[in-house]
Structure formats: structure tokens, C-alpha cells
Design a protein around this motif. Structure first.
Motif, PDB file in Angstrom:
ATOM      1  N   GLN A  90       0.821  -1.168   0.119  1.00 36.20           N
ATOM      2  CA  GLN A  90       0.000   0.140   0.056  1.00 36.20           C
ATOM      3  C   GLN A  90       0.910   1.173   0.059  1.00 36.20           C
ATOM      4  O   GLN A  90       0.372   2.393  -0.648  1.00 36.20           O
ATOM      5  CB  GLN A  90      -1.025  -0.070   1.321  1.00 36.20           C
ATOM      6  N   THR A 198      -4.876   7.095   2.030  1.00 32.97           N
ATOM      7  CA  THR A 198      -5.522   5.842   2.963  1.00 32.97           C
ATOM      8  C   THR A 198      -6.605   6.193   3.966  1.00 32.97           C
ATOM      9  O   THR A 198      -6.530   7.231   4.341  1.00 32.97           O
ATOM     10  CB  THR A 198      -4.178   5.204   3.586  1.00 32.97           C
ATOM     11  N   THR A 256      -5.894   1.802   0.637  1.00 31.33           N
ATOM     12  CA  THR A 256      -5.208   2.764  -0.167  1.00 31.33           C
ATOM     13  C   THR A 256      -5.694   2.600  -1.737  1.00 31.33           C
ATOM     14  O   THR A 256      -5.658   1.506  -2.198  1.00 31.33           O
ATOM     15  CB  THR A 256      -3.739   2.594   0.063  1.00 31.33           C
TER      16      THR A 256
END
Length: 258
Positions: A90, A198, A256
């Protein structure tokens, strides 16, 4: 053009007032607007305008319609297997799509041209934030809004009373991360939350959508809502729109934008 909190709220208020005026002057127009037309209009609007649309699905479910056959709630085979995306994976996406890490609250205020305010939407609820602030890059804000709309649609076709999922963490400053690491051993210095790409969605708490002056909606188990949400998130992930990690201890989906 980047949206600031001020312009976001001004646009939202003006659109609501305009729609209210049209409804008062031409009630037949409002009553004749089909759900299909509403959905098509919502899909064509940017994230800042979609919140002003009338959501007929939030006010009624076709449970009394003899022709309506709710879809089954299937969930996903295994939460950890379906949502395995690690922080390192991520982080790569966060560094690609995100802003330069924000140092503190004052720095965040100066970066509003790069970020979108996300704490005002009919599709989800943002918890009181102590270790983060409600801003995302536009790409992530659109993803969050789309997840909310898809969750409503999925609840509707399954005949489940509408609920909003809860966002528990969004953009963190470097000061937030340093403070969090003092008492949370799972917090990492290289947090994806630093980049505005995120957010965390709680999977064991939800907000019921109901008229505060009307009858109470029937209760729905959190597990059932979790299963529906997991189907929506799996689809978003399989479409290549996000990375998702199923967090057991934090009780959330950590995701994310891609």
C-alpha cells in the motif's frame, strides 16, 4: 481545480437550496424523478456535488412489493485471504498518488489545494478524529464516495435497511504518527495515512439511516452489514481501484487508493 473545505461546503449548500426551491415550485418534477435518473445523475457528478442528490433508496425499501426478490447476502470466503494487501504494498501506491507527507496541523491548513474535505457525505459517517484529519487526495475521496454509493446499492437490492459505514482514520500528519507510535505498537513510522491516499473503515459498527421523527427501522446484525460491505470492497479491489488489508486488532479495513 482542487476543492477546498470552504468551496466544498458552499457548493453543497447551494445545490441543496436549489433542489429545495425546485421541489417547492414544481412538486411534480420531484415526485416524477425515477431512481434510474437519480443514479445516472449521481454517476455523472463530481464527488463534491453528488451528496446533494435526493437518495430515494434511503427513504424506502420495496419490501412490500410482491415482485421484489432480495438478492442473497454471500460475503467473501475468507476476510484475511480476500484482503491481504500489506503496508509495504500500500505504501508504494500511497507514494505514487499521494501528497508529500504533512508535518502538522498548520501544514495541513496550508495544503488545502492538494486535498479534499471528506467529512460531509450521506453515504458514510466519519468518527470524531483524534489522530487524523478528514482530508484525502481527490482520487481517494472519489473512491470513498463510490464505496459508499455501492454499499447503499447493495443493501437496497438485498432488502436490508440502509446503514452508513464508519470511517475511523484518514490523513495523519507526521506529528500524529509520532504521537500514535508512543502508545500503539502496531503503528509504523512509514504510515500510508501520511499521504492522503489511505483511510480505515470500521467493520463492526454502522449508523442506521432513518427518519429521526419517524418509526424505528428494523435492527440488522453488524455481521450481516459486514458481509455486504465485504462484497463491495472485494469488487472494488478486483477492479484494481484499491489495496485492502483486513485488520483484526483494529477492527477495520485499511485501504489505499490505486
Amino acid at each position: 481545480m482542487k476543492l477546498t473545505k470552504k468551496t466544498y461546503l458552499q457548493g453543497f449548500i447551494l445545490t441543496v437550496l436549489l433542489l429545495a426551491g425546485v421541489r417547492l415550485l414544481f412538486p411534480s418534477v420531484a415526485s416524477g424523478m425515477s431512481e434510474t435518473a437519480v443514479a445516472e445523475a449521481a454517476d455523472s457528478l463530481p464527488v463534491s456535488d453528488v451528496t446533494a442528490l435526493p437518495v430515494s433508496r434511503a427513504t424506502s425499501l420495496p419490501v412490500s412489493d410482491a415482485t421484489f426478490k432480495p438478492h442473497r447476502i454471500l460475503s467473501v470466503p475468507n476476510f484475511k485471504t480476500c484482503f491481504p494487501d500489506t503496508n509495504d504494498l500500500q505504501l508504494t501506491a500511497a507514494e505514487r498518488w499521494g501528497v508529500t507527507p504533512v508535518k502538522n496541523r498548520a501544514d495541513a491548513e496550508a495544503r488545502k489545494k492538494e486535498l479534499v474535505y471528506i467529512a460531509a457525505s450521506p453515504y458514510y459517517h466519519v468518527d470524531p478524529l483524534r489522530q487524523s484529519i478528514p482530508y484525502l487526495v481527490p482520487r481517494a475521496a472519489v473512491l470513498l464516495q463510490d464505496i459508499g454509493q455501492a454499499f447503499f446499492d447493495s443493501l437496497y437490492v438485498k432488502g436490508v435497511p440502509l446503514h452508513r459505514f464508519i470511517v475511523t482514520s484518514v490523513l495523519r500528519t507526521e506529528e500524529d504518527v509520532a504521537r500514535l507510535r508512543r502508545f500503539n505498537g502496531n503503528a509504523t513510522e512509514k504510515s500510508c495515512h501520511l499521504y492522503g491516499t489511505t483511510f480505515d473503515i470500521c467493520y463492526n459498527r454502522y449508523k442506521t439511516v432513518e427518519d429521526p421523527n419517524g418509526p424505528r427501522r428494523r435492527e440488522v446484525r453488524n455481521d450481516s452489514l459486514k458481509y455486504v460491505l465485504s462484497e463491495v470492497l472485494r469488487d472494488m479491489r478486483e477492479q484494481g481501484r484499491c489495496y485492502i488489508k483486513y485488520e483484526v486488532k483494529q477492527g477495520c479495513y485499511h485501504m489505499t487508493v490505486r
